[in-house]
Design a protein around this motif. Structure first.
Motif, PDB file in Angstrom:
ATOM      1  N   GLY A  70    -120.847  -0.314 -84.591  1.00  0.00           N
ATOM      2  CA  GLY A  70    -121.810  -0.271 -83.577  1.00  0.00           C
ATOM      3  C   GLY A  70    -121.531   1.073 -82.578  1.00  0.00           C
ATOM      4  N   TRP A  71    -122.582   1.576 -82.147  1.00  0.00           N
ATOM      5  CA  TRP A  71    -122.701   2.609 -81.375  1.00  0.00           C
ATOM      6  C   TRP A  71    -121.772   2.723 -80.054  1.00  0.00           C
ATOM      7  CZ3 TRP A  71    -124.880   2.506 -76.320  1.00  0.00           C
ATOM      8  CH2 TRP A  71    -125.810   1.696 -76.328  1.00  0.00           C
ATOM      9  N   TRP A  72    -121.342   1.639 -79.568  1.00  0.00           N
ATOM     10  CA  TRP A  72    -120.722   1.585 -78.242  1.00  0.00           C
ATOM     11  C   TRP A  72    -119.442   0.666 -78.380  1.00  0.00           C
ATOM     12  CZ3 TRP A  72    -123.282   1.162 -72.798  1.00  0.00           C
ATOM     13  CH2 TRP A  72    -123.053   2.269 -72.056  1.00  0.00           C
ATOM     14  N   GLU A  73    -118.678   0.636 -79.745  1.00  0.00           N
ATOM     15  CA  GLU A  73    -117.543   0.030 -79.899  1.00  0.00           C
ATOM     16  C   GLU A  73    -116.462   0.425 -78.839  1.00  0.00           C
ATOM     17  OE1 GLU A  73    -116.588  -1.781 -83.493  1.00  0.00           O
ATOM     18  OE2 GLU A  73    -118.840  -2.354 -83.849  1.00  0.00           O
ATOM     19  N   THR A  74    -116.639   1.928 -78.368  1.00  0.00           N
ATOM     20  CA  THR A  74    -115.461   2.239 -77.466  1.00  0.00           C
ATOM     21  C   THR A  74    -115.500   1.223 -76.492  1.00  0.00           C
ATOM     22  OG1 THR A  74    -117.298   3.839 -76.694  1.00  0.00           O
ATOM     23  CG2 THR A  74    -115.703   4.931 -78.122  1.00  0.00           C
ATOM     24  N   LEU A  75    -116.786   0.808 -76.097  1.00  0.00           N
ATOM     25  CA  LEU A  75    -116.504   0.045 -74.593  1.00  0.00           C
ATOM     26  C   LEU A  75    -116.953  -1.428 -74.737  1.00  0.00           C
ATOM     27  CD1 LEU A  75    -118.948   2.314 -71.999  1.00  0.00           C
ATOM     28  CD2 LEU A  75    -116.213   1.972 -72.222  1.00  0.00           C
ATOM     29  N   ILE A  76    -117.537  -1.826 -75.808  1.00  0.00           N
ATOM     30  CA  ILE A  76    -117.697  -3.354 -76.024  1.00  0.00           C
ATOM     31  C   ILE A  76    -116.909  -4.007 -76.864  1.00  0.00           C
ATOM     32  CG2 ILE A  76    -119.822  -4.916 -76.377  1.00  0.00           C
ATOM     33  CD1 ILE A  76    -121.639  -2.571 -75.861  1.00  0.00           C
ATOM     34  N   GLY A  77    -116.341  -5.055 -76.919  1.00  0.00           N
ATOM     35  CA  GLY A  77    -115.669  -5.757 -77.683  1.00  0.00           C
ATOM     36  C   GLY A  77    -114.630  -6.837 -77.109  1.00  0.00           C
ATOM     37  N   PRO A  78    -113.890  -7.518 -77.559  1.00  0.00           N
ATOM     38  CA  PRO A  78    -112.820  -8.181 -77.124  1.00  0.00           C
ATOM     39  C   PRO A  78    -111.779  -7.627 -76.454  1.00  0.00           C
ATOM     40  CG  PRO A  78    -113.195  -8.733 -79.421  1.00  0.00           C
ATOM     41  CD  PRO A  78    -113.821  -7.679 -79.358  1.00  0.00           C
ATOM     42  N   GLY A  79    -111.506  -7.783 -75.237  1.00  0.00           N
ATOM     43  CA  GLY A  79    -110.432  -7.199 -74.576  1.00  0.00           C
ATOM     44  C   GLY A  79    -110.982  -5.576 -74.031  1.00  0.00           C
ATOM     45  N   LYS A  80    -112.143  -5.144 -74.545  1.00  0.00           N
ATOM     46  CA  LYS A  80    -112.486  -3.837 -73.968  1.00  0.00           C
ATOM     47  C   LYS A  80    -113.169  -3.911 -72.668  1.00  0.00           C
ATOM     48  CE  LYS A  80    -112.851  -2.275 -78.743  1.00  0.00           C
ATOM     49  NZ  LYS A  80    -113.683  -1.677 -79.813  1.00  0.00           N
ATOM     50  N   PRO A  81    -113.737  -2.789 -72.085  1.00  0.00           N
ATOM     51  CA  PRO A  81    -113.916  -2.832 -70.725  1.00  0.00           C
ATOM     52  C   PRO A  81    -115.320  -3.679 -70.552  1.00  0.00           C
ATOM     53  CG  PRO A  81    -113.381  -0.575 -71.215  1.00  0.00           C
ATOM     54  CD  PRO A  81    -113.230  -1.434 -72.492  1.00  0.00           C
ATOM     55  N   ILE A  82    -116.125  -3.712 -71.680  1.00  0.00           N
ATOM     56  CA  ILE A  82    -117.381  -4.761 -71.660  1.00  0.00           C
ATOM     57  C   ILE A  82    -116.823  -5.881 -72.560  1.00  0.00           C
ATOM     58  CG2 ILE A  82    -119.755  -4.917 -72.210  1.00  0.00           C
ATOM     59  CD1 ILE A  82    -120.175  -2.055 -71.362  1.00  0.00           C
ATOM     60  N   ASP A  83    -116.066  -6.751 -72.083  1.00  0.00           N
ATOM     61  CA  ASP A  83    -115.052  -7.582 -72.485  1.00  0.00           C
ATOM     62  C   ASP A  83    -116.020  -8.807 -73.059  1.00  0.00           C
ATOM     63  OD1 ASP A  83    -112.884  -9.261 -73.617  1.00  0.00           O
ATOM     64  OD2 ASP A  83    -111.964  -9.107 -71.819  1.00  0.00           O
ATOM     65  N   THR A  84    -116.207  -8.993 -74.491  1.00  0.00           N
ATOM     66  CA  THR A  84    -116.814 -10.137 -75.121  1.00  0.00           C
ATOM     67  C   THR A  84    -116.005 -11.392 -74.916  1.00  0.00           C
ATOM     68  OG1 THR A  84    -116.076  -9.190 -77.185  1.00  0.00           O
ATOM     69  CG2 THR A  84    -118.413  -8.469 -76.286  1.00  0.00           C
ATOM     70  N   ASP A  85    -114.723 -11.294 -74.641  1.00  0.00           N
ATOM     71  CA  ASP A  85    -114.205 -12.339 -74.321  1.00  0.00           C
ATOM     72  C   ASP A  85    -114.506 -13.103 -73.190  1.00  0.00           C
ATOM     73  OD1 ASP A  85    -112.789 -12.497 -76.865  1.00  0.00           O
ATOM     74  OD2 ASP A  85    -111.049 -11.501 -76.017  1.00  0.00           O
ATOM     75  N   ARG A  86    -115.038 -12.332 -72.149  1.00  0.00           N
ATOM     76  CA  ARG A  86    -115.308 -12.712 -70.926  1.00  0.00           C
ATOM     77  C   ARG A  86    -116.839 -12.580 -70.339  1.00  0.00           C
ATOM     78  NH1 ARG A  86    -112.803  -9.243 -65.728  1.00  0.00           N
ATOM     79  NH2 ARG A  86    -112.926 -10.774 -64.294  1.00  0.00           N
ATOM     80  N   PHE A  87    -117.606 -11.674 -71.198  1.00  0.00           N
ATOM     81  CA  PHE A  87    -118.872 -11.569 -70.754  1.00  0.00           C
ATOM     82  C   PHE A  87    -119.963 -11.965 -72.033  1.00  0.00           C
ATOM     83  CE2 PHE A  87    -116.734  -8.016 -68.360  1.00  0.00           C
ATOM     84  CZ  PHE A  87    -116.590  -8.678 -67.253  1.00  0.00           C
ATOM     85  N   PHE A  88    -120.991 -12.291 -71.562  1.00  0.00           N
ATOM     86  CA  PHE A  88    -121.943 -12.675 -72.659  1.00  0.00           C
ATOM     87  C   PHE A  88    -122.695 -11.242 -72.595  1.00  0.00           C
ATOM     88  CE2 PHE A  88    -126.442 -14.222 -73.683  1.00  0.00           C
ATOM     89  CZ  PHE A  88    -126.212 -14.684 -75.012  1.00  0.00           C
ATOM     90  N   VAL A  89    -122.823 -10.366 -73.831  1.00  0.00           N
ATOM     91  CA  VAL A  89    -123.220  -9.114 -73.856  1.00  0.00           C
ATOM     92  C   VAL A  89    -124.745  -9.276 -74.573  1.00  0.00           C
ATOM     93  CG1 VAL A  89    -122.904  -6.701 -74.389  1.00  0.00           C
ATOM     94  CG2 VAL A  89    -121.128  -8.240 -73.509  1.00  0.00           C
ATOM     95  N   ILE A  90    -125.486  -8.498 -73.861  1.00  0.00           N
ATOM     96  CA  ILE A  90    -126.917  -8.789 -74.929  1.00  0.00           C
ATOM     97  C   ILE A  90    -127.412  -7.229 -75.005  1.00  0.00           C
ATOM     98  CG2 ILE A  90    -129.564  -9.465 -74.633  1.00  0.00           C
ATOM     99  CD1 ILE A  90    -128.143 -11.068 -72.194  1.00  0.00           C
ATOM    100  N   ALA A  91    -127.677  -6.960 -76.121  1.00  0.00           N
ATOM    101  CA  ALA A  91    -128.204  -5.610 -76.583  1.00  0.00           C
ATOM    102  C   ALA A  91    -129.754  -5.598 -77.179  1.00  0.00           C
ATOM    103  CB  ALA A  91    -127.204  -4.672 -77.303  1.00  0.00           C
ATOM    104  N   SER A  92    -130.898  -5.039 -76.612  1.00  0.00           N
ATOM    105  CA  SER A  92    -131.970  -5.082 -77.391  1.00  0.00           C
ATOM    106  C   SER A  92    -132.551  -3.854 -77.821  1.00  0.00           C
ATOM    107  CB  SER A  92    -132.871  -5.890 -76.323  1.00  0.00           C
ATOM    108  OG  SER A  92    -133.261  -5.315 -75.367  1.00  0.00           O
ATOM    109  N   ASN A  93    -133.450  -3.618 -78.847  1.00  0.00           N
ATOM    110  CA  ASN A  93    -133.928  -2.635 -79.074  1.00  0.00           C
ATOM    111  C   ASN A  93    -135.066  -2.401 -78.434  1.00  0.00           C
ATOM    112  OD1 ASN A  93    -135.917  -1.833 -82.204  1.00  0.00           O
ATOM    113  ND2 ASN A  93    -134.624  -0.530 -80.929  1.00  0.00           N
ATOM    114  N   VAL A  94    -135.342  -1.032 -77.813  1.00  0.00           N
ATOM    115  CA  VAL A  94    -136.309  -0.741 -76.871  1.00  0.00           C
ATOM    116  C   VAL A  94    -137.781  -0.912 -77.544  1.00  0.00           C
ATOM    117  CG1 VAL A  94    -135.067   0.651 -75.322  1.00  0.00           C
ATOM    118  CG2 VAL A  94    -136.440   1.767 -77.388  1.00  0.00           C
TER     119      VAL A  94
END
Lengths: 420, 222
Positions: free
Chosen positions: A112-136
């Motif tokens: 993924g193009w933003w795996e630097t920031l999104i993922g388990p334990g990462k700043p946009i923490d998928t263990d903690r947040f519900f992350v939604i990414a949609s195509n424009v």
């Protein structure tokens, strides 16, 4: 604006020293480009993503003055929505991005193009947040765009799709968020064109956005940026295979034009310093000049590769639509020419980030937003990050960006009482 | 502590003391001047120590401006609302009465236009808190008198040629500036080298000698 892996070193490094890109060779294991292209095309109507369909009862009213119906939004989610539905973060992608922010891309097979920031334990923490990414809206990976089938004709829309705006994209996203049963987003986060969407979200739906993080963004597209986009569009439209936008019907593909557009654009995402550091004047697999127009220089080979890789996964007409949406973006214009009015009474907390070497969306653009937010009394943080990687820095592994994103989202989460 | 010990402590130079909580004592004193729940702008916020203190102990909506990128980024990473900016320029962008308090802690002497900065603060905030290092502090005077060199102390360790502090003043100089911009001093405290209150309520001339720094709470004049 780039796929992270096109911008980052692994692909680049391999390529700069590996096979020349001239003629369309690339470093992927199998298949010619056209096979990838066909794979990408199939995503337009049948994406490997979740799909939200919006039928005739829920039309989308566009800034162009027409309604779009039916339409669909393709999206990915990561993590789990909590019982309060208070932990949702919407990710907005940039010009050439898509909804595959933190999963393997179904066409390219890359991360993924933003795996630097999104993922388990990462700043946009998928263990903690519900992350939604949609195509424009206007995109080509499953949300209705010019390569989608027009239900009225049974053929791809092509240029029959109305021109869409950033606000239209955000309206479609808001309908998706409604569909997911979420009233208020903990945060909306995005860079570049994604940052434009973040700003539009805060202006259009302030009560639905607790925290907003526009990175390397601007409240309006500059004349210089419109100019670069026009070069790209003209390159696409000058390709005889573009066929007035009817290439899908006629079985052609404006690969050369779109590749040139991408090459030109790619330069704007980097900086003189990063190009020099990566390539300098080094030659590509040869001992001297060939006195020809081959890709003698590594930087040429690199750009050709970028162009080729891009056309395999991106639709040429989508490129026209999405660049147009960015060009039309001028948030202040919708509020009497005063940007601060766009944020009047807004309670959303903001964190803006810019990068020192970004000349496409320079720090002054972010600062103008900060001034408007201050004038409107909105809570705002702003950090300029030292980087020589140009506009693309927001997609790359920048430790300060990581720390700031983590700190900002963590404090937002604490403020709404989301457990660590 | 008796008066004699207090006087000795006041006259002894040590780095700024920290309370048991770990907070700098001079910042705690500033925080005490702020009414809980206020909207506060800290100009020259550093990495946000005072902002965090105000948010955590006074429940304030606290925002900061800081010129150094490192300070801003550290503060934002802590979840504080800090923007990178220059007090000499960016205060002009804030609307009138945007904040209940505007605070300038140990920074006035580093601005290019101290008078303009003070005027802007009084416009943007209903009240203004300024702390200044006192160049009239006895040790400064003694240093200059005996050594004939520009004084430096532990709190102001720079050489004259690389100091960011381009507009030093004394407590009495600052009081004169306050009068000139038409502000009113609602409260003033001199701090010794520990960042603690000088324990005697004395005339300006004496504070000007004993205070290593001073904290002023100002409001607009009539």
């Amino acid at each position: 604006m780039n796929d992270r892996n096109e911008a980052a070193s692994p692909a680049t490094g391999t390529h700069a020293t590996g096979t020349p890109a001239a003629g369309g060779a690339d470093d992927r294991p199998v298949g010619p480009g056209r096979a990838y292209e066909a794979l990408a095309r199939a995503q337009a109507d049948f994406p490997q993503s979740e799909l939200a369909h919006f039928g005739p009862d829920t039309p989308l009213t566009l800034d162009a003055g027409v309604t779009l119906t039916p339409f669909q939004v393709a999206y990915q989610t990561y993590g789990t929505l909590n019982a309060d539905k208070s932990n949702a973060i919407l990710i907005c992608h940039a010009l050439s991005g898509d909804q595959h922010a933190a999963n393997v891309h179904p066409v390219t097979g890359k991360p993924g193009w933003w795996e630097t920031l999104i993922g388990p334990g990462k700043p946009i923490d998928t263990d903690r947040f519900f992350v939604i990414a949609s195509n424009v809206l206007g995109g080509c990976l499953g949300t209705t765009g010019p390569s989608s089938i027009n239900p009225k004709t049974g053929f791809p829309y092509g240029l029959d799709l109305p021109v869409v705006t950033i606000r239209d994209m955000v309206r479609a996203q808001a309908m998706l968020i409604d569909r997911l049963g979420i009233d208020k987003l903990l945060a909306v986060v995005g860079g570049s064109m994604g940052g434009m969407q973040v700003l539009q979200w805060a202006a259009s739906y302030p009560e639905r956005v607790f925290a907003a993080m526009p990175m390397a963004a601007a409240a309006r597209h500059s004349a210089q940026n419109i100019a670069f986009h026009e070069v790209g569009r003209q390159a696409v439209m000058a390709d005889p295979d573009w066929r007035q936008g009817r290439y899908l019907l006629e079985g052609t593909s404006p690969r050369r034009g779109l590749a040139v557009a991408r090459m030109a654009a790619h330069i704007t995402y980097m900086s003189d310093g990063s190009l020099h550091r990566k390539f300098g004047r080094r030659l590509q697999d040869r001992d001297g000049r060939t006195f020809s127009f081959d890709a003698d220089f590594q930087v040429e080979s690199y750009l050709r590769h970028q162009g080729e890789a891009f056309v395999d996964r991106f639709d040429a007409n989508s490129y026209l639509y999405v660049t147009r949406a960015m060009d039309y973006f001028d948030l202040a214009a919708d509020y009497g020419g005063v940007l601060a009015n766009a944020f009047k009474g807004v309670k959303t907390r903001f964190c803006l980030v810019s990068f020192t070497s970004d000349w496409l969306f320079p720090t002054s653009d972010s600062r103008a937003i900060v001034h408007a937010l201050n004038a409107a009394g909105a809570p705002v943080s702003f950090a300029e990050i030292e980087s020589d990687k140009g506009h693309d820095a927001f997609l790359l592994d920048e430790p300060e960006l990581t720390a700031i994103t983590r700190g900002f989202l963590d404090s937002a989460a604490r403020a709404v009482g989301i457990a660590r | 502590m008796n008066a004699r010990e207090a006087l000795i402590q006041d006259l002894t130079m040590k780095e700024a003391a920290r309370a048991a909580s770990g907070a700098r004592v001079d910042l705690l004193l500033i925080a005490e001047l702020v009414e809980p729940g206020s909207r506060v702008l800290d100009v020259g916020a550093g990495d946000g120590e005072l902002l965090a203190l105000l948010a955590n102990t006074r429940g304030c909506d606290a925002r900061g401006i800081e010129i150094s990128r490192a300070g801003v980024n550290a503060g934002v990473a802590r979840g504080l609302a800090i923007i990178q900016g220059d007090a000499d320029i960016d205060l002009a962008d804030y609307p009138d009465d945007a904040f209940d308090y505007v605070i300038l802690s140990q920074t006035l002497q580093a601005t290019r236009r101290p008078k303009w900065v003070l005027e802007q603060m009084l416009r943007v905030g209903r009240r203004v808190i300024v702390s200044i290092p006192n160049f009239g502090f006895w040790r400064m005077r003694l240093d200059l008198l005996l050594n004939g060199r520009m004084p430096s102390t532990e709190n102001l360790p720079y050489s004259w040629y690389d100091t960011p502090n381009i507009h030093f003043c004394t407590i009495r100089d600052f009081v004169a500036l306050v009068e000139e911009v038409g502000a009113r001093i609602e409260h003033a405290t001199a701090l010794n080298g520990y960042g603690q209150k000088v324990r005697f309520n004395l005339p300006w001339a004496v504070w000007n000698l004993l205070g290593e720094q001073a904290v002023f709470l100002l409001s607009r004049g009539k």
